[in-house]
Design a protein around this motif. Structure first.
Motif, PDB file in Angstrom:
ATOM      1  N   ALA A 277       0.906  -1.049  -0.153  1.00 31.06           N
ATOM      2  CA  ALA A 277      -0.004  -0.039   0.116  1.00 31.06           C
ATOM      3  C   ALA A 277       1.049   1.268  -0.040  1.00 31.06           C
ATOM      4  CB  ALA A 277      -0.833  -0.103   1.273  1.00 31.06           C
ATOM      5  N   PHE A 278       0.425   2.240  -0.676  1.00 31.27           N
ATOM      6  CA  PHE A 278       1.422   3.555  -0.922  1.00 31.27           C
ATOM      7  C   PHE A 278       1.901   3.935   0.369  1.00 31.27           C
ATOM      8  CE2 PHE A 278       1.651   7.713  -2.364  1.00 31.27           C
ATOM      9  CZ  PHE A 278       2.398   7.930  -3.059  1.00 31.27           C
ATOM     10  N   THR A 279       1.098   4.191   1.355  1.00 32.37           N
ATOM     11  CA  THR A 279       1.485   4.696   2.561  1.00 32.37           C
ATOM     12  C   THR A 279       0.541   4.029   3.673  1.00 32.37           C
ATOM     13  OG1 THR A 279       0.092   6.568   2.082  1.00 32.37           O
ATOM     14  CG2 THR A 279       2.285   7.282   1.942  1.00 32.37           C
ATOM     15  N   ALA A 280       0.714   4.420   4.950  1.00 32.34           N
ATOM     16  CA  ALA A 280      -0.095   3.715   5.880  1.00 32.34           C
ATOM     17  C   ALA A 280      -1.445   4.502   5.950  1.00 32.34           C
ATOM     18  CB  ALA A 280       0.681   3.838   7.304  1.00 32.34           C
ATOM     19  N   ASN A 281      -1.607   5.665   5.574  1.00 36.27           N
ATOM     20  CA  ASN A 281      -2.842   6.383   5.424  1.00 36.27           C
ATOM     21  C   ASN A 281      -3.101   7.500   4.513  1.00 36.27           C
ATOM     22  OD1 ASN A 281      -1.788   8.516   6.826  1.00 36.27           O
ATOM     23  ND2 ASN A 281      -1.783   7.526   8.746  1.00 36.27           N
ATOM     24  N   ALA A 282      -4.014   7.900   4.481  1.00 36.14           N
ATOM     25  CA  ALA A 282      -4.419   8.771   3.327  1.00 36.14           C
ATOM     26  C   ALA A 282      -3.560  10.268   3.619  1.00 36.14           C
ATOM     27  CB  ALA A 282      -5.936   9.252   3.004  1.00 36.14           C
ATOM     28  N   ARG A 283      -3.453  10.651   4.938  1.00 37.02           N
ATOM     29  CA  ARG A 283      -2.798  11.878   5.276  1.00 37.02           C
ATOM     30  C   ARG A 283      -1.331  11.768   4.707  1.00 37.02           C
ATOM     31  NH1 ARG A 283       0.673  12.864   8.859  1.00 37.02           N
ATOM     32  NH2 ARG A 283       0.276  10.827  10.146  1.00 37.02           N
ATOM     33  N   GLN A 284      -0.687  11.013   4.893  1.00 42.46           N
ATOM     34  CA  GLN A 284       0.755  10.430   4.411  1.00 42.46           C
ATOM     35  C   GLN A 284       0.710  10.611   2.904  1.00 42.46           C
ATOM     36  OE1 GLN A 284       1.986   6.797   5.981  1.00 42.46           O
ATOM     37  NE2 GLN A 284       2.791   7.831   7.989  1.00 42.46           N
ATOM     38  N   ALA A 285      -0.330  10.073   2.227  1.00 44.88           N
ATOM     39  CA  ALA A 285      -0.157   9.825   0.967  1.00 44.88           C
ATOM     40  C   ALA A 285      -0.409  11.417   0.224  1.00 44.88           C
ATOM     41  CB  ALA A 285      -1.287   8.931   0.443  1.00 44.88           C
ATOM     42  N   LYS A 286      -1.352  12.018   0.766  1.00 38.91           N
ATOM     43  CA  LYS A 286      -1.466  13.382   0.284  1.00 38.91           C
ATOM     44  C   LYS A 286      -0.369  14.389   0.546  1.00 38.91           C
ATOM     45  CE  LYS A 286      -6.533  13.548   1.276  1.00 38.91           C
ATOM     46  NZ  LYS A 286      -7.541  14.174   2.233  1.00 38.91           N
ATOM     47  N   GLU A 287       0.388  14.157   1.486  1.00 41.03           N
ATOM     48  CA  GLU A 287       1.677  14.990   1.822  1.00 41.03           C
ATOM     49  C   GLU A 287       2.909  14.687   0.838  1.00 41.03           C
ATOM     50  OE1 GLU A 287       4.978  15.684   5.171  1.00 41.03           O
ATOM     51  OE2 GLU A 287       2.912  15.114   5.872  1.00 41.03           O
ATOM     52  N   VAL A 288       2.989  13.387   0.733  1.00 43.65           N
ATOM     53  CA  VAL A 288       4.392  13.033  -0.306  1.00 43.65           C
ATOM     54  C   VAL A 288       3.834  13.330  -1.762  1.00 43.65           C
ATOM     55  CG1 VAL A 288       5.362  11.273   1.066  1.00 43.65           C
ATOM     56  CG2 VAL A 288       3.506  10.634  -0.547  1.00 43.65           C
ATOM     57  N   ILE A 289       2.538  13.258  -2.084  1.00 37.45           N
ATOM     58  CA  ILE A 289       2.035  13.574  -3.544  1.00 37.45           C
ATOM     59  C   ILE A 289       2.081  15.101  -3.693  1.00 37.45           C
ATOM     60  CG2 ILE A 289      -0.172  13.900  -4.904  1.00 37.45           C
ATOM     61  CD1 ILE A 289      -0.685  11.091  -3.849  1.00 37.45           C
ATOM     62  N   GLU A 290       1.878  16.050  -2.680  1.00 42.54           N
ATOM     63  CA  GLU A 290       1.893  17.334  -2.633  1.00 42.54           C
ATOM     64  C   GLU A 290       3.649  17.681  -2.809  1.00 42.54           C
ATOM     65  OE1 GLU A 290       1.816  21.448   0.245  1.00 42.54           O
ATOM     66  OE2 GLU A 290       0.184  19.555   0.413  1.00 42.54           O
ATOM     67  N   LEU A 291       4.437  17.026  -2.328  1.00 41.16           N
ATOM     68  CA  LEU A 291       5.870  17.193  -2.534  1.00 41.16           C
ATOM     69  C   LEU A 291       6.373  16.792  -3.795  1.00 41.16           C
ATOM     70  CD1 LEU A 291       8.628  17.970  -0.889  1.00 41.16           C
ATOM     71  CD2 LEU A 291       8.661  15.316  -0.199  1.00 41.16           C
TER      72      LEU A 291
END
Length: 324
Positions: free
Chosen positions: A94-108
């Motif tokens: 899974a891409f990350t452990a949760n959606a919050r982490q996913a959104k942060e790295v996608i923004e980066l």
């Protein structure tokens, strides 16, 4: 293209074996926290460089793409490490452990203008296109429901058993039937009903999910970390049904009439392992200067992570890195 891998476990070995049989991509660098393990891996699979830390690897300017093959719990920090050093990233599901982490790295990734995509291999395989083309032809009529399951006896493995490693059946294997449903029926969801069996450690080892869509279609999904299932996907329609022999790596698609008679059979193209398709997509995206792959866009990844977050919270499954 020079490929590097972070993490020298079993899934990294499968990627290395695959890349060694591909054209125009080279097994270039491998990193492990244990330099001896990295050197052994490099020698076994023909990597040019071996690093004893991930920090050393991401500072190598000859690397074109980093494949992250560490546990779910570490994806967030390893994606950040790569992006902050200007590296393109293909990260295992899974891409990350949760959606919050996913959104942060996608923004980066947007900020750094680097490719970032999720290695959910079923999204990139030819079978994904084949299934939807067959459905679009109308040969089995109008689809009304589907079922999909996946299961392996792996519940005792640390990555499944421990909340600190973002464990549980959902993120490790349940992500496959979920993606199968979204690839076939989309995401215009009306409601979701689910149940799970939670271990004493606090993760799910079995779960069942029923998705009802706004157009009336339903998807019934099951994942099981305690037993091997047939991994079958079936799409039921007005003139018959379609059977996918393995939603995790489809080889054959069979069509049946309403009388249960076999009316058609499709075999997917020969493959190395199936991993090559995600690498090829990354190569194309990098050459075109894109920061996401069309097969698994950032929006799709975030939707899946938010969907799984909601299920976990309903089940009472929390990870140390979740925010209340």
């Amino acid at each position: 293209m020079n490929l590097a891998i972070i993490g020298a476990g079993g899934i990294a070995e499968k990627m290395a074996l695959t890349v060694n049989k591909m054209n125009d991509v080279t097994c270039f660098a491998i990193a492990s926290r244990d330099i001896k393990k990295a050197e052994e891996f490099a020698g076994k699979f023909g990597f040019k460089k071996a690093y004893g830390s991930y920090e050393e690897l991401v500072n190598d300017n000859e690397i074109d793409l980093v494949y992250i093959a560490t546990p779910h719990s570490h994806h967030y920090q390893h994606i950040k490490l790569c992006l902050e050093n200007g590296r393109n990233v293909l990260c295992e599901k899974a891409f990350t452990a949760n959606a919050r982490q996913a959104k942060e790295v996608i923004e980066l990734a947007h900020e750094k203008k680097c490719l970032l995509t999720e290695a959910i291999w079923t999204r990139y395989m030819p079978s994904a296109v084949m299934i939807n083309e067959i459905l679009g032809s109308g040969i089995i009529g109008a689809p009304s429901s589907l079922t999909a399951n996946i299961g392996y006896p792996i519940a005792d493995k640390p990555r499944l058993a421990q909340p600190s490693l973002a464990g549980g059946a959902l993120l490790d294997i349940g992500i496959y039937p979920i993606n199968f449903a979204f690839m076939v029926f989309g995401t215009d969801i009306k409601n979701v009903v689910s149940t799970a069996v939670i271990t004493p450690a606090g993760v799910d080892n079995k779960n069942s999910i029923t998705i009802t869509y706004n157009d009336g279609r339903q998807a019934v999904l099951h994942s099981n970390a305690c037993a091997r299932t047939d991994r079958r996907g079936v799409i039921y329609a007005s003139k018959g049904y379609m059977e996918i022999d393995n939603i995790n790596n489809c080889r054959t698609i069979s069509l049946y009439s309403n009388d249960g008679e076999l009316t058609g059979e499709y075999t997917v193209p020969p493959q190395i392992s199936g991993y090559e398709y995600e690498v090829l997509s990354c190569m194309k995206a990098i050459s075109e200067g894109r920061i996401e792959c069309p097969e698994m866009t950032h929006d799709k990844t975030i939707f899946v992570m938010e969907f799984m977050d909601k299920l976990r919270y309903e089940w009472g499954v929390r990870y140390p890195f979740d925010q209340n």
